[in-house]
Each structure stands twice: as C-alpha cells, then as structure tokens.
Design a protein around this motif. Sequence first.
Motif, PDB file in Angstrom:
ATOM      1  N   GLY A 150     -21.374 -17.043   8.700  1.00 53.83           N
ATOM      2  CA  GLY A 150     -19.928 -17.063   8.556  1.00 53.83           C
ATOM      3  C   GLY A 150     -19.369 -16.084   7.547  1.00 53.83           C
ATOM      4  O   GLY A 150     -18.167 -16.084   7.286  1.00 53.83           O
ATOM      5  N   ALA A 151     -20.211 -15.229   6.996  1.00 45.65           N
ATOM      6  CA  ALA A 151     -19.772 -14.329   5.930  1.00 45.65           C
ATOM      7  C   ALA A 151     -19.076 -13.092   6.477  1.00 45.65           C
ATOM      8  O   ALA A 151     -19.490 -12.533   7.492  1.00 45.65           O
ATOM      9  N   TYR A 152     -18.027 -12.666   5.779  1.00 51.18           N
ATOM     10  CA  TYR A 152     -17.387 -11.385   6.050  1.00 51.18           C
ATOM     11  C   TYR A 152     -17.155 -10.714   4.696  1.00 51.18           C
ATOM     12  O   TYR A 152     -17.193 -11.360   3.648  1.00 51.18           O
ATOM     13  N   TYR A 153     -16.899  -9.422   4.729  1.00 48.87           N
ATOM     14  CA  TYR A 153     -16.834  -8.649   3.491  1.00 48.87           C
ATOM     15  C   TYR A 153     -15.631  -7.716   3.516  1.00 48.87           C
ATOM     16  O   TYR A 153     -15.362  -7.070   4.533  1.00 48.87           O
ATOM     17  N   ARG A 154     -14.932  -7.636   2.384  1.00 49.30           N
ATOM     18  CA  ARG A 154     -13.702  -6.857   2.277  1.00 49.30           C
ATOM     19  C   ARG A 154     -13.869  -5.575   1.479  1.00 49.30           C
ATOM     20  O   ARG A 154     -12.982  -4.728   1.494  1.00 49.30           O
ATOM     21  N   GLU A 155     -14.978  -5.450   0.770  1.00 54.44           N
ATOM     22  CA  GLU A 155     -15.178  -4.286  -0.091  1.00 54.44           C
ATOM     23  C   GLU A 155     -16.057  -3.258   0.606  1.00 54.44           C
ATOM     24  O   GLU A 155     -17.100  -3.589   1.161  1.00 54.44           O
TER      25      GLU A 155
ATOM     26  N   VAL B 180      -9.354  -2.949   6.316  1.00 54.45           N
ATOM     27  CA  VAL B 180      -8.436  -3.316   7.391  1.00 54.45           C
ATOM     28  C   VAL B 180      -8.749  -4.718   7.924  1.00 54.45           C
ATOM     29  O   VAL B 180      -7.885  -5.596   7.934  1.00 54.45           O
ATOM     30  N   ALA B 181      -9.997  -4.912   8.358  1.00 56.82           N
ATOM     31  CA  ALA B 181     -10.366  -6.197   8.951  1.00 56.82           C
ATOM     32  C   ALA B 181     -11.872  -6.371   8.892  1.00 56.82           C
ATOM     33  O   ALA B 181     -12.610  -5.388   8.828  1.00 56.82           O
ATOM     34  N   ALA B 182     -12.308  -7.619   8.932  1.00 51.14           N
ATOM     35  CA  ALA B 182     -13.732  -7.921   8.904  1.00 51.14           C
ATOM     36  C   ALA B 182     -14.024  -9.117   9.791  1.00 51.14           C
ATOM     37  O   ALA B 182     -13.153  -9.963  10.017  1.00 51.14           O
ATOM     38  N   ILE B 183     -15.268  -9.177  10.264  1.00 49.97           N
ATOM     39  CA  ILE B 183     -15.683 -10.284  11.117  1.00 49.97           C
ATOM     40  C   ILE B 183     -17.126 -10.636  10.801  1.00 49.97           C
ATOM     41  O   ILE B 183     -17.952  -9.763  10.538  1.00 49.97           O
ATOM     42  N   SER B 184     -17.419 -11.927  10.803  1.00 45.64           N
ATOM     43  CA  SER B 184     -18.778 -12.390  10.553  1.00 45.64           C
ATOM     44  C   SER B 184     -19.668 -12.090  11.759  1.00 45.64           C
ATOM     45  O   SER B 184     -19.175 -11.793  12.852  1.00 45.64           O
ATOM     46  N   TRP B 185     -20.985 -12.191  11.562  1.00 43.29           N
ATOM     47  CA  TRP B 185     -21.842 -11.846  12.702  1.00 43.29           C
ATOM     48  C   TRP B 185     -21.751 -12.875  13.818  1.00 43.29           C
ATOM     49  O   TRP B 185     -22.009 -12.579  14.971  1.00 43.29           O
TER      50      TRP B 185
ATOM     51  N   GLY C 161     -17.003  -4.547   9.762  1.00 47.15           N
ATOM     52  CA  GLY C 161     -15.675  -4.334   9.198  1.00 47.15           C
ATOM     53  C   GLY C 161     -15.051  -3.051   9.709  1.00 47.15           C
ATOM     54  O   GLY C 161     -15.740  -2.160  10.194  1.00 47.15           O
ATOM     55  N   TRP C 162     -13.731  -3.013   9.617  1.00 50.43           N
ATOM     56  CA  TRP C 162     -12.975  -1.790   9.874  1.00 50.43           C
ATOM     57  C   TRP C 162     -12.254  -1.399   8.593  1.00 50.43           C
ATOM     58  O   TRP C 162     -11.649  -2.245   7.928  1.00 50.43           O
ATOM     59  N   PHE C 163     -12.324  -0.130   8.283  1.00 48.45           N
ATOM     60  CA  PHE C 163     -11.620   0.448   7.148  1.00 48.45           C
ATOM     61  C   PHE C 163     -10.837   1.650   7.637  1.00 48.45           C
ATOM     62  O   PHE C 163     -11.072   2.146   8.740  1.00 48.45           O
ATOM     63  N   ARG C 164      -9.923   2.125   6.815  1.00 45.27           N
ATOM     64  CA  ARG C 164      -9.183   3.325   7.187  1.00 45.27           C
ATOM     65  C   ARG C 164      -8.900   4.163   5.954  1.00 45.27           C
ATOM     66  O   ARG C 164      -8.870   3.650   4.832  1.00 45.27           O
ATOM     67  N   GLN C 165      -8.708   5.450   6.200  1.00 46.69           N
ATOM     68  CA  GLN C 165      -8.401   6.365   5.100  1.00 46.69           C
ATOM     69  C   GLN C 165      -7.360   7.359   5.563  1.00 46.69           C
ATOM     70  O   GLN C 165      -7.588   8.123   6.510  1.00 46.69           O
TER      71      GLN C 165
ATOM     72  N   THR D  32     -12.952 -14.346  10.524  1.00 41.46           N
ATOM     73  CA  THR D  32     -12.318 -13.040  10.449  1.00 41.46           C
ATOM     74  C   THR D  32     -11.398 -12.983   9.232  1.00 41.46           C
ATOM     75  O   THR D  32     -10.988 -14.023   8.696  1.00 41.46           O
ATOM     76  N   ASN D  33     -11.084 -11.783   8.806  1.00 42.40           N
ATOM     77  CA  ASN D  33     -10.208 -11.599   7.655  1.00 42.40           C
ATOM     78  C   ASN D  33      -9.473 -10.275   7.818  1.00 42.40           C
ATOM     79  O   ASN D  33     -10.040  -9.319   8.375  1.00 42.40           O
ATOM     80  N   TYR D  34      -8.229 -10.232   7.334  1.00 43.17           N
ATOM     81  CA  TYR D  34      -7.399  -9.051   7.526  1.00 43.17           C
ATOM     82  C   TYR D  34      -6.693  -8.653   6.235  1.00 43.17           C
ATOM     83  O   TYR D  34      -6.368  -9.491   5.401  1.00 43.17           O
ATOM     84  N   ALA D  35      -6.430  -7.369   6.131  1.00 39.22           N
ATOM     85  CA  ALA D  35      -5.548  -6.898   5.070  1.00 39.22           C
ATOM     86  C   ALA D  35      -4.138  -7.397   5.364  1.00 39.22           C
ATOM     87  O   ALA D  35      -3.747  -7.530   6.538  1.00 39.22           O
ATOM     88  N   ASP D  36      -3.383  -7.670   4.334  1.00 38.01           N
ATOM     89  CA  ASP D  36      -2.020  -8.180   4.526  1.00 38.01           C
ATOM     90  C   ASP D  36      -1.176  -7.214   5.359  1.00 38.01           C
ATOM     91  O   ASP D  36      -0.317  -7.646   6.135  1.00 38.01           O
ATOM     92  N   SER D  37      -1.436  -5.926   5.214  1.00 39.74           N
ATOM     93  CA  SER D  37      -0.622  -4.917   5.887  1.00 39.74           C
ATOM     94  C   SER D  37      -0.793  -4.913   7.398  1.00 39.74           C
ATOM     95  O   SER D  37       0.048  -4.364   8.114  1.00 39.74           O
ATOM     96  N   VAL D  38      -1.873  -5.518   7.895  1.00 38.33           N
ATOM     97  CA  VAL D  38      -2.124  -5.501   9.339  1.00 38.33           C
ATOM     98  C   VAL D  38      -2.154  -6.901   9.938  1.00 38.33           C
ATOM     99  O   VAL D  38      -2.272  -7.041  11.164  1.00 38.33           O
ATOM    100  N   LYS D  39      -2.068  -7.904   9.115  1.00 39.36           N
ATOM    101  CA  LYS D  39      -2.136  -9.279   9.600  1.00 39.36           C
ATOM    102  C   LYS D  39      -1.038  -9.522  10.617  1.00 39.36           C
ATOM    103  O   LYS D  39       0.087  -9.069  10.461  1.00 39.36           O
TER     104      LYS D  39
END
Length: 127
Positions: A105-110, A48-53, A35-39, A58-65
């Motif tokens: 197929g798992a990705y994580y947002r937290e 920000v974004a996540a990707i499975s192994w 995953g990518w996060f930002r502060q 993939t999954n994205y925050a709405d602000s960067v989609k």
Amino acid sequence: QVQLVESGGGLVQAGGSLRLSCAASGRTFTTYAMGWFRQAPGKEREFVAAISWSGGSTNYADSVKDRFTISRDNAKNAVYLQMNSLKPEDTAVYYCAARKTLVSGAYYRESGDYDYWGQGTQVTVSS
C-alpha cells in the motif's frame, strides 16, 4: 533493473485532455510503486501523482487533484496518467518513476525515493 518509457505527450489546448502511458520492463513490476513527476522550464522537478504497487493507494499534488488520475495495469506492466481540464501551467516534461517496495500500500511523493526514471514526455498546454 527496470526500464521505463513514457508516451502520450503532445500539444493540447487549455481545457483539453491527454493520457500519458509509462511502459515498464522487467518481470517484477508488481513490486514497484510508481510515480509521475514533471519539470517545467526553469523550475525544479515536482511531484504529480503516485500509486502503490497494488494500485489500491494513490496520492496527488494539490495542483492536479480532481483533474488528474493515476492508474496501473500490472498485467501490462504499465502505469497511466489521465489528465483532464489541462491548464497552461501544466506545461512541462512529465517523467515516470519506479521504486521497489515490499509494502503493497505504499506510495512515495519525493523524487529521491525513486530508483528508476524514464526519459520524459513533453506536455504543452496552449491558452
């Protein structure tokens, strides 16, 4: 153990692009969801974004989609974040994170779901 090192940050004008890279150590990179996060200054760390192994999910925050794209190259033990149409509000320290999982197929947002973190790379977008 996985060690993560981010690179590719810098100063860019609004509307520009940057590509962040995250290099991972270890021989089992393929079993880690990433995953990518930002502060930003004075704000909490945000997803920000996540990707499975497998790279298939993939999954994205709405602000960067539709502006950012996460990808990975398991042969190179690397994950990337292509950032286009950058805005001043994208200014932050960007962190790469890894979490071991057996679910392809798992990705994580937290942020609490991740086990390993890089030191971060600064992205500054000027208006």
